[in-house]
Write a protein that holds these residues in place. Structure first.
Motif, short mmCIF file in Angstrom:
data_model
loop_
_atom_site.label_atom_id
_atom_site.label_comp_id
_atom_site.label_asym_id
_atom_site.label_seq_id
_atom_site.Cartn_x
_atom_site.Cartn_y
_atom_site.Cartn_z
N THR A 1 0.83 -1.20 0.00
CA THR A 1 0.00 0.00 0.00
C THR A 1 0.86 1.25 0.00
OG1 THR A 1 -1.76 -1.16 1.20
CG2 THR A 1 -1.82 1.24 1.23
N GLY A 2 1.87 1.27 0.87
CA GLY A 2 2.75 2.44 0.96
C GLY A 2 3.49 2.72 -0.33
N LEU A 3 4.00 1.68 -0.99
CA LEU A 3 4.75 1.87 -2.23
C LEU A 3 3.84 2.30 -3.38
CD1 LEU A 3 7.18 -1.18 -2.02
CD2 LEU A 3 7.77 1.24 -1.82
N LEU A 4 2.63 1.76 -3.44
CA LEU A 4 1.70 2.17 -4.50
C LEU A 4 1.29 3.63 -4.34
CD1 LEU A 4 -0.57 -1.01 -4.77
CD2 LEU A 4 1.07 -0.17 -6.46
N THR B 1 3.27 6.06 -2.69
CA THR B 1 4.43 6.94 -2.82
C THR B 1 5.12 6.82 -4.17
OG1 THR B 1 5.84 5.24 -1.79
CG2 THR B 1 4.88 6.91 -0.34
N ARG B 2 5.16 5.61 -4.75
CA ARG B 2 5.88 5.42 -6.01
C ARG B 2 4.97 5.51 -7.23
NH1 ARG B 2 9.54 5.86 -2.63
NH2 ARG B 2 11.17 4.30 -2.24
N ALA B 3 3.74 4.97 -7.12
CA ALA B 3 2.83 4.96 -8.27
C ALA B 3 1.82 6.10 -8.23
CB ALA B 3 2.10 3.63 -8.35
N GLY B 4 1.73 6.81 -7.10
CA GLY B 4 0.81 7.94 -6.99
C GLY B 4 -0.66 7.56 -6.93
N MET B 5 -0.95 6.33 -6.48
CA MET B 5 -2.34 5.90 -6.40
C MET B 5 -3.06 6.53 -5.21
SD MET B 5 -2.52 1.81 -7.15
CE MET B 5 -2.05 1.11 -8.73
N PRO B 6 -4.36 6.78 -5.31
CA PRO B 6 -5.15 7.15 -4.12
C PRO B 6 -5.07 6.03 -3.10
CG PRO B 6 -6.41 7.49 -6.14
CD PRO B 6 -5.18 6.73 -6.53
N TRP B 7 -5.16 6.37 -1.83
CA TRP B 7 -4.88 5.37 -0.80
C TRP B 7 -5.89 4.22 -0.79
CZ3 TRP B 7 -7.98 4.00 3.32
CH2 TRP B 7 -9.06 4.84 3.63
N VAL B 8 -7.15 4.50 -1.13
CA VAL B 8 -8.14 3.42 -1.14
C VAL B 8 -7.82 2.42 -2.25
CG1 VAL B 8 -10.57 2.86 -1.46
CG2 VAL B 8 -9.93 4.89 -0.15
N LEU B 9 -7.50 2.93 -3.44
CA LEU B 9 -7.15 2.04 -4.55
C LEU B 9 -5.87 1.28 -4.25
CD1 LEU B 9 -7.69 1.03 -7.40
CD2 LEU B 9 -6.42 3.01 -8.28
N ALA B 10 -4.89 1.96 -3.67
CA ALA B 10 -3.63 1.30 -3.31
C ALA B 10 -3.86 0.18 -2.31
CB ALA B 10 -2.64 2.33 -2.74
N SER C 1 16.66 0.81 -2.55
CA SER C 1 16.23 1.76 -3.58
C SER C 1 14.72 1.82 -3.72
CB SER C 1 16.84 1.38 -4.93
OG SER C 1 16.43 0.08 -5.32
N LEU C 2 14.04 0.75 -3.37
CA LEU C 2 12.58 0.71 -3.48
C LEU C 2 11.89 0.94 -2.15
CD1 LEU C 2 10.08 0.14 -5.26
CD2 LEU C 2 10.30 -2.28 -4.60
N THR C 3 12.33 0.24 -1.12
CA THR C 3 11.60 0.23 0.15
C THR C 3 12.16 1.19 1.20
OG1 THR C 3 12.97 -1.54 1.07
CG2 THR C 3 11.06 -2.19 -0.24
N GLY C 4 13.36 1.72 0.96
CA GLY C 4 13.99 2.56 1.98
C GLY C 4 14.85 1.78 2.93
N GLY C 5 14.89 0.45 2.79
CA GLY C 5 15.76 -0.38 3.63
C GLY C 5 15.39 -0.32 5.09
N GLY D 1 -2.76 -4.67 7.27
CA GLY D 1 -1.45 -4.06 7.08
C GLY D 1 -1.52 -2.80 6.25
N GLY D 2 -2.35 -2.81 5.19
CA GLY D 2 -2.50 -1.61 4.37
C GLY D 2 -3.12 -0.45 5.14
N LEU D 3 -4.15 -0.75 5.93
CA LEU D 3 -4.75 0.31 6.76
C LEU D 3 -3.75 0.84 7.77
CD1 LEU D 3 -8.38 -0.99 7.47
CD2 LEU D 3 -7.72 1.00 6.12
N TYR D 4 -2.94 -0.07 8.33
CA TYR D 4 -1.91 0.36 9.28
C TYR D 4 -0.94 1.32 8.62
CZ TYR D 4 2.24 0.21 12.22
OH TYR D 4 3.33 0.58 12.97
N ALA D 5 -0.54 1.04 7.38
CA ALA D 5 0.42 1.91 6.68
C ALA D 5 -0.14 3.31 6.51
CB ALA D 5 0.76 1.30 5.32
N VAL D 6 -1.41 3.41 6.12
CA VAL D 6 -2.01 4.72 5.89
C VAL D 6 -2.28 5.44 7.20
CG1 VAL D 6 -3.92 5.92 4.76
CG2 VAL D 6 -3.05 3.81 3.78
N TRP D 7 -2.58 4.66 8.24
CA TRP D 7 -2.85 5.25 9.56
C TRP D 7 -1.56 5.69 10.25
CZ3 TRP D 7 -2.53 1.98 14.38
CH2 TRP D 7 -2.76 2.74 15.53
#
Length: 328
Positions: free
Chosen positions: A70-73, A75-84, A131-135, A219-225
Protein backbone atom coordinates in the motif's frame (compact mmCIF):
# COMPACT_ATOMS: atom_id res chain seq x y z
CA UNK A 1 -30.35 -18.28 24.88
CA UNK A 2 -30.44 -16.89 21.35
CA UNK A 3 -32.19 -13.75 22.60
CA UNK A 4 -29.45 -13.22 25.20
CA UNK A 5 -26.77 -13.74 22.54
CA UNK A 6 -28.40 -11.19 20.24
CA UNK A 7 -28.72 -8.67 23.05
CA UNK A 8 -25.05 -9.14 23.96
CA UNK A 9 -24.08 -8.72 20.31
CA UNK A 10 -26.09 -5.52 20.00
CA UNK A 11 -24.64 -4.17 23.23
CA UNK A 12 -21.10 -5.01 22.15
CA UNK A 13 -21.62 -3.36 18.75
CA UNK A 14 -23.09 -0.24 20.32
CA UNK A 15 -20.22 -0.08 22.83
CA UNK A 16 -17.63 -0.42 20.07
CA UNK A 17 -19.24 2.33 17.97
CA UNK A 18 -19.45 4.67 20.96
CA UNK A 19 -15.96 3.92 22.33
CA UNK A 20 -14.04 6.82 20.70
CA UNK A 21 -16.58 9.29 22.02
CA UNK A 22 -16.60 7.91 25.57
CA UNK A 23 -12.87 7.79 26.35
CA UNK A 24 -11.27 10.93 27.85
CA UNK A 25 -8.27 11.34 25.53
CA UNK A 26 -6.91 10.47 22.10
CA UNK A 27 -4.30 8.09 23.49
CA UNK A 28 -7.07 5.71 24.52
CA UNK A 29 -8.52 6.06 21.02
CA UNK A 30 -5.07 5.09 19.68
CA UNK A 31 -5.03 2.06 21.99
CA UNK A 32 -8.51 1.20 20.75
CA UNK A 33 -7.32 1.30 17.14
CA UNK A 34 -4.51 -1.14 17.98
CA UNK A 35 -6.92 -3.46 19.77
CA UNK A 36 -9.43 -3.53 16.92
CA UNK A 37 -6.59 -4.01 14.41
CA UNK A 38 -5.26 -7.02 16.30
CA UNK A 39 -8.79 -8.40 16.70
CA UNK A 40 -9.24 -8.26 12.92
CA UNK A 41 -5.84 -9.89 12.35
CA UNK A 42 -6.44 -12.65 14.91
CA UNK A 43 -9.87 -13.45 13.43
CA UNK A 44 -8.27 -13.49 9.97
CA UNK A 45 -5.60 -15.90 11.21
CA UNK A 46 -8.37 -18.05 12.64
CA UNK A 47 -9.80 -18.63 9.16
CA UNK A 48 -6.74 -20.82 8.62
CA UNK A 49 -5.73 -21.91 12.11
CA UNK A 50 -9.16 -22.43 13.63
CA UNK A 51 -10.72 -24.31 10.73
CA UNK A 52 -7.80 -26.41 9.49
CA UNK A 53 -5.62 -26.72 12.61
CA UNK A 54 -2.57 -25.43 10.70
CA UNK A 55 -0.67 -23.08 13.04
CA UNK A 56 1.05 -20.27 11.17
CA UNK A 57 3.44 -18.02 13.07
CA UNK A 58 4.29 -16.20 9.86
CA UNK A 59 1.12 -14.28 9.09
CA UNK A 60 2.95 -11.07 9.92
CA UNK A 61 4.59 -11.54 6.49
CA UNK A 62 1.22 -10.77 4.88
CA UNK A 63 0.68 -7.87 7.26
CA UNK A 64 4.04 -6.42 6.24
CA UNK A 65 3.47 -7.06 2.54
CA UNK A 66 0.07 -5.37 2.74
CA UNK A 67 1.61 -2.39 4.54
CA UNK A 68 4.56 -1.96 2.19
CA UNK A 69 2.49 -2.73 -0.89
CA UNK A 70 0.00 0.00 0.00
CA UNK A 71 2.75 2.44 0.96
CA UNK A 72 4.75 1.87 -2.23
CA UNK A 73 1.70 2.17 -4.50
CA UNK A 74 0.90 5.52 -2.86
CA UNK A 75 4.43 6.94 -2.82
CA UNK A 76 5.88 5.42 -6.01
CA UNK A 77 2.83 4.96 -8.27
CA UNK A 78 0.81 7.94 -6.99
CA UNK A 79 -2.34 5.90 -6.40
CA UNK A 80 -5.15 7.15 -4.12
CA UNK A 81 -4.88 5.37 -0.80
CA UNK A 82 -8.14 3.42 -1.14
CA UNK A 83 -7.15 2.04 -4.55
CA UNK A 84 -3.63 1.30 -3.31
CA UNK A 85 -5.06 -0.58 -0.34
CA UNK A 86 -7.27 -2.78 -2.52
CA UNK A 87 -4.65 -3.44 -5.22
CA UNK A 88 -2.04 -4.31 -2.60
CA UNK A 89 -4.42 -6.71 -0.84
CA UNK A 90 -5.24 -8.49 -4.12
CA UNK A 91 -1.55 -8.84 -5.00
CA UNK A 92 -0.75 -10.23 -1.55
CA UNK A 93 -3.65 -12.69 -1.85
CA UNK A 94 -2.33 -13.96 -5.18
CA UNK A 95 1.16 -14.28 -3.70
CA UNK A 96 -0.26 -16.10 -0.67
CA UNK A 97 -2.08 -18.56 -2.94
CA UNK A 98 1.17 -19.30 -4.78
CA UNK A 99 3.09 -19.65 -1.51
CA UNK A 100 0.27 -21.73 -0.05
CA UNK A 101 0.54 -24.34 -2.81
CA UNK A 102 4.00 -25.17 -1.48
CA UNK A 103 3.47 -24.36 2.21
CA UNK A 104 0.45 -26.58 2.85
CA UNK A 105 2.26 -29.64 1.53
CA UNK A 106 3.89 -29.95 4.94
CA UNK A 107 2.16 -30.34 8.30
CA UNK A 108 2.71 -29.84 12.00
CA UNK A 109 6.04 -28.43 13.11
CA UNK A 110 7.30 -28.32 9.51
CA UNK A 111 4.49 -25.93 8.56
CA UNK A 112 5.29 -23.72 11.55
CA UNK A 113 8.95 -23.57 10.51
CA UNK A 114 8.01 -22.70 6.93
CA UNK A 115 5.76 -19.88 8.14
CA UNK A 116 8.53 -18.44 10.32
CA UNK A 117 10.98 -18.65 7.43
CA UNK A 118 8.54 -16.67 5.26
CA UNK A 119 8.63 -13.75 7.71
CA UNK A 120 12.44 -13.79 7.86
CA UNK A 121 12.78 -13.85 4.08
CA UNK A 122 10.37 -10.95 3.61
CA UNK A 123 12.11 -8.94 6.33
CA UNK A 124 15.52 -9.43 4.72
CA UNK A 125 14.16 -8.65 1.25
CA UNK A 126 12.55 -5.38 2.32
CA UNK A 127 15.61 -4.25 4.27
CA UNK A 128 17.95 -5.19 1.43
CA UNK A 129 16.01 -3.51 -1.39
CA UNK A 130 16.87 0.02 -0.26
CA UNK A 131 16.23 1.76 -3.58
CA UNK A 132 12.58 0.71 -3.48
CA UNK A 133 11.60 0.23 0.15
CA UNK A 134 13.99 2.56 1.98
CA UNK A 135 15.76 -0.38 3.63
CA UNK A 136 16.18 -0.41 7.39
CA UNK A 137 15.21 3.27 7.64
CA UNK A 138 11.68 2.39 6.59
CA UNK A 139 9.09 4.05 4.38
CA UNK A 140 7.15 7.25 4.97
CA UNK A 141 3.56 7.31 3.72
CA UNK A 142 1.78 10.66 3.17
CA UNK A 143 -1.20 11.52 5.35
CA UNK A 144 -4.53 10.51 3.79
CA UNK A 145 -6.54 13.27 5.45
CA UNK A 146 -5.91 16.86 6.48
CA UNK A 147 -6.80 16.10 10.08
CA UNK A 148 -5.06 16.28 13.42
CA UNK A 149 -3.41 13.11 14.68
CA UNK A 150 -6.20 12.57 17.23
CA UNK A 151 -8.93 12.97 14.61
CA UNK A 152 -7.08 10.56 12.34
CA UNK A 153 -7.18 7.99 15.15
CA UNK A 154 -10.95 8.43 15.27
CA UNK A 155 -11.32 7.81 11.53
CA UNK A 156 -9.13 4.72 11.49
CA UNK A 157 -10.82 3.27 14.55
CA UNK A 158 -13.98 2.97 12.49
CA UNK A 159 -12.12 1.76 9.38
CA UNK A 160 -10.51 -1.06 11.37
CA UNK A 161 -13.86 -1.75 13.04
CA UNK A 162 -15.46 -2.13 9.59
CA UNK A 163 -12.67 -4.54 8.62
CA UNK A 164 -13.26 -6.53 11.80
CA UNK A 165 -16.96 -6.76 11.02
CA UNK A 166 -16.18 -8.00 7.50
CA UNK A 167 -13.79 -10.66 8.81
CA UNK A 168 -16.31 -11.85 11.41
CA UNK A 169 -19.01 -12.16 8.76
CA UNK A 170 -16.62 -14.10 6.52
CA UNK A 171 -15.71 -16.49 9.36
CA UNK A 172 -19.39 -16.96 10.21
CA UNK A 173 -20.28 -17.67 6.57
CA UNK A 174 -17.43 -20.16 6.14
CA UNK A 175 -18.35 -21.98 9.35
CA UNK A 176 -21.84 -22.68 7.94
CA UNK A 177 -20.75 -23.64 4.43
CA UNK A 178 -19.69 -26.92 2.88
CA UNK A 179 -16.28 -25.38 2.39
CA UNK A 180 -16.05 -24.80 6.13
CA UNK A 181 -17.16 -28.36 6.78
CA UNK A 182 -14.36 -29.56 4.53
CA UNK A 183 -11.81 -27.45 6.40
CA UNK A 184 -12.98 -28.88 9.71
CA UNK A 185 -12.73 -32.38 8.29
CA UNK A 186 -9.12 -31.59 7.42
CA UNK A 187 -8.56 -30.51 11.00
CA UNK A 188 -10.03 -33.70 12.43
CA UNK A 189 -8.38 -36.24 10.10
CA UNK A 190 -6.81 -34.92 6.92
CA UNK A 191 -5.84 -38.29 5.49
CA UNK A 192 -9.34 -39.70 5.91
CA UNK A 193 -10.89 -36.52 4.48
CA UNK A 194 -8.71 -36.78 1.38
CA UNK A 195 -9.41 -40.48 1.00
CA UNK A 196 -13.16 -39.82 1.01
CA UNK A 197 -13.03 -37.14 -1.66
CA UNK A 198 -12.41 -33.79 0.04
CA UNK A 199 -10.02 -31.72 -2.13
CA UNK A 200 -7.78 -31.03 0.85
CA UNK A 201 -4.95 -29.28 -1.00
CA UNK A 202 -7.30 -26.85 -2.76
CA UNK A 203 -9.28 -26.17 0.42
CA UNK A 204 -6.12 -25.41 2.41
CA UNK A 205 -4.75 -23.06 -0.26
CA UNK A 206 -8.06 -21.15 -0.41
CA UNK A 207 -8.18 -20.83 3.38
CA UNK A 208 -4.54 -19.70 3.40
CA UNK A 209 -5.23 -17.05 0.74
CA UNK A 210 -8.46 -15.74 2.30
CA UNK A 211 -6.74 -15.48 5.68
CA UNK A 212 -3.83 -13.60 4.08
CA UNK A 213 -6.23 -11.25 2.27
CA UNK A 214 -7.69 -9.82 5.46
CA UNK A 215 -4.32 -9.63 7.23
CA UNK A 216 -2.97 -7.71 4.21
CA UNK A 217 -5.92 -5.30 4.40
CA UNK A 218 -5.07 -4.71 8.06
CA UNK A 219 -1.45 -4.06 7.08
CA UNK A 220 -2.50 -1.61 4.37
CA UNK A 221 -4.75 0.31 6.76
CA UNK A 222 -1.91 0.36 9.28
CA UNK A 223 0.42 1.91 6.68
CA UNK A 224 -2.01 4.72 5.89
CA UNK A 225 -2.85 5.25 9.56
CA UNK A 226 0.61 5.07 11.14
CA UNK A 227 2.41 6.46 8.04
CA UNK A 228 5.89 5.39 9.19
CA UNK A 229 6.76 1.81 8.25
CA UNK A 230 9.57 0.05 10.09
CA UNK A 231 10.41 -3.32 8.48
CA UNK A 232 11.53 -4.75 11.81
CA UNK A 233 8.07 -4.13 13.27
CA UNK A 234 5.76 -4.89 10.35
CA UNK A 235 7.60 -8.16 9.61
CA UNK A 236 8.01 -9.07 13.27
CA UNK A 237 7.41 -12.65 14.35
CA UNK A 238 5.88 -11.18 17.51
CA UNK A 239 2.85 -9.97 15.54
CA UNK A 240 2.30 -13.50 14.29
CA UNK A 241 2.62 -14.86 17.81
CA UNK A 242 0.07 -12.30 19.00
CA UNK A 243 -2.46 -13.54 16.44
CA UNK A 244 -1.99 -17.12 17.61
CA UNK A 245 -2.07 -16.21 21.29
CA UNK A 246 -5.23 -14.11 20.97
CA UNK A 247 -7.00 -16.89 19.10
CA UNK A 248 -5.93 -19.59 21.53
CA UNK A 249 -6.78 -17.51 24.58
CA UNK A 250 -10.27 -16.67 23.37
CA UNK A 251 -10.99 -19.99 21.65
CA UNK A 252 -10.16 -20.95 18.07
CA UNK A 253 -13.41 -22.90 17.58
CA UNK A 254 -15.62 -19.88 18.23
CA UNK A 255 -16.50 -16.82 16.16
CA UNK A 256 -15.72 -14.31 18.91
CA UNK A 257 -12.80 -16.21 20.47
CA UNK A 258 -9.99 -14.23 18.77
CA UNK A 259 -11.86 -10.98 19.43
CA UNK A 260 -12.06 -11.76 23.14
CA UNK A 261 -8.37 -12.69 23.17
CA UNK A 262 -7.48 -9.40 21.47
CA UNK A 263 -9.50 -7.42 24.02
CA UNK A 264 -7.29 -8.94 26.72
CA UNK A 265 -3.86 -9.21 25.08
CA UNK A 266 -3.67 -5.94 23.13
CA UNK A 267 -4.45 -3.56 26.04
CA UNK A 268 -2.24 -5.63 28.36
CA UNK A 269 0.63 -5.46 25.88
CA UNK A 270 0.28 -1.70 25.54
CA UNK A 271 0.17 -1.30 29.32
CA UNK A 272 3.31 -3.37 29.86
CA UNK A 273 5.09 -1.52 27.06
CA UNK A 274 4.43 1.78 28.83
CA UNK A 275 5.16 0.42 32.30
CA UNK A 276 8.36 -1.43 31.35
CA UNK A 277 9.62 0.82 28.57
CA UNK A 278 11.35 -0.48 25.45
CA UNK A 279 12.77 -3.50 27.25
CA UNK A 280 12.13 -7.06 26.09
CA UNK A 281 10.40 -8.04 29.34
CA UNK A 282 6.93 -7.60 27.86
CA UNK A 283 7.91 -9.96 25.04
CA UNK A 284 9.04 -12.53 27.59
CA UNK A 285 5.70 -12.17 29.37
CA UNK A 286 3.94 -12.81 26.04
CA UNK A 287 5.91 -16.01 25.52
CA UNK A 288 5.18 -17.23 29.02
CA UNK A 289 1.47 -16.49 28.59
CA UNK A 290 1.42 -18.43 25.31
CA UNK A 291 2.94 -21.48 27.03
CA UNK A 292 0.46 -21.25 29.93
CA UNK A 293 -2.53 -20.98 27.58
CA UNK A 294 -1.42 -24.01 25.55
CA UNK A 295 -0.81 -26.07 28.72
CA UNK A 296 -3.77 -25.14 30.89
CA UNK A 297 -6.44 -23.61 28.66
CA UNK A 298 -6.01 -25.13 25.19
CA UNK A 299 -9.65 -24.62 24.27
CA UNK A 300 -9.72 -20.94 25.28
CA UNK A 301 -11.95 -18.77 27.44
CA UNK A 302 -15.16 -18.94 25.41
CA UNK A 303 -15.71 -22.70 25.93
CA UNK A 304 -15.23 -22.14 29.66
CA UNK A 305 -17.91 -19.43 29.64
CA UNK A 306 -20.54 -21.04 27.43
CA UNK A 307 -19.74 -24.67 28.18
CA UNK A 308 -18.52 -27.09 25.59
CA UNK A 309 -20.63 -29.64 23.74
CA UNK A 310 -20.73 -33.17 25.03
CA UNK A 311 -17.56 -34.97 24.03
CA UNK A 312 -15.94 -31.82 22.67
CA UNK A 313 -12.24 -31.30 22.93
CA UNK A 314 -9.52 -29.70 20.86
CA UNK A 315 -10.99 -31.83 18.09
CA UNK A 316 -14.61 -30.90 18.66
CA UNK A 317 -16.19 -33.42 16.25
CA UNK A 318 -15.19 -36.59 14.50
CA UNK A 319 -13.94 -36.62 10.95
CA UNK A 320 -16.98 -38.67 9.92
CA UNK A 321 -19.36 -35.97 11.17
CA UNK A 322 -17.51 -33.31 9.25
CA UNK A 323 -17.43 -35.38 6.07
CA UNK A 324 -21.19 -35.92 6.32
CA UNK A 325 -21.56 -32.14 6.63
CA UNK A 326 -19.50 -31.62 3.47
CA UNK A 327 -21.58 -34.15 1.55
CA UNK A 328 -24.79 -32.44 2.69
Amino acid sequence: MRTVSKLLLLAGTAGALAYPWLVPNYYLVYAGVLTVMYAAMATSWNILGGFTGYVSLGHSAFFGLGAYGTGLLITRAGMPWVLALLVSAVLVTVAAAVIGVAAVRVRGASFVIVSIALVSVMNLLVQGWRSLTGGATGLQVPAPFELSRGQTHMVFFYLFLALLGLVLLTWWFISRSRFGGGLKAIREDEDKAEMLGVPTAAFKVVAFAVSALFVALAGGLYAVWFRSLDPIFVFSIVSGVYMVLMSLLGGVRHLFGPLLGALIIAPAGEYFLIALGESQIHLTATGVLLVLVVLFMPEGIVPRLVGRPKGASIREDTAEQRLQEVKG
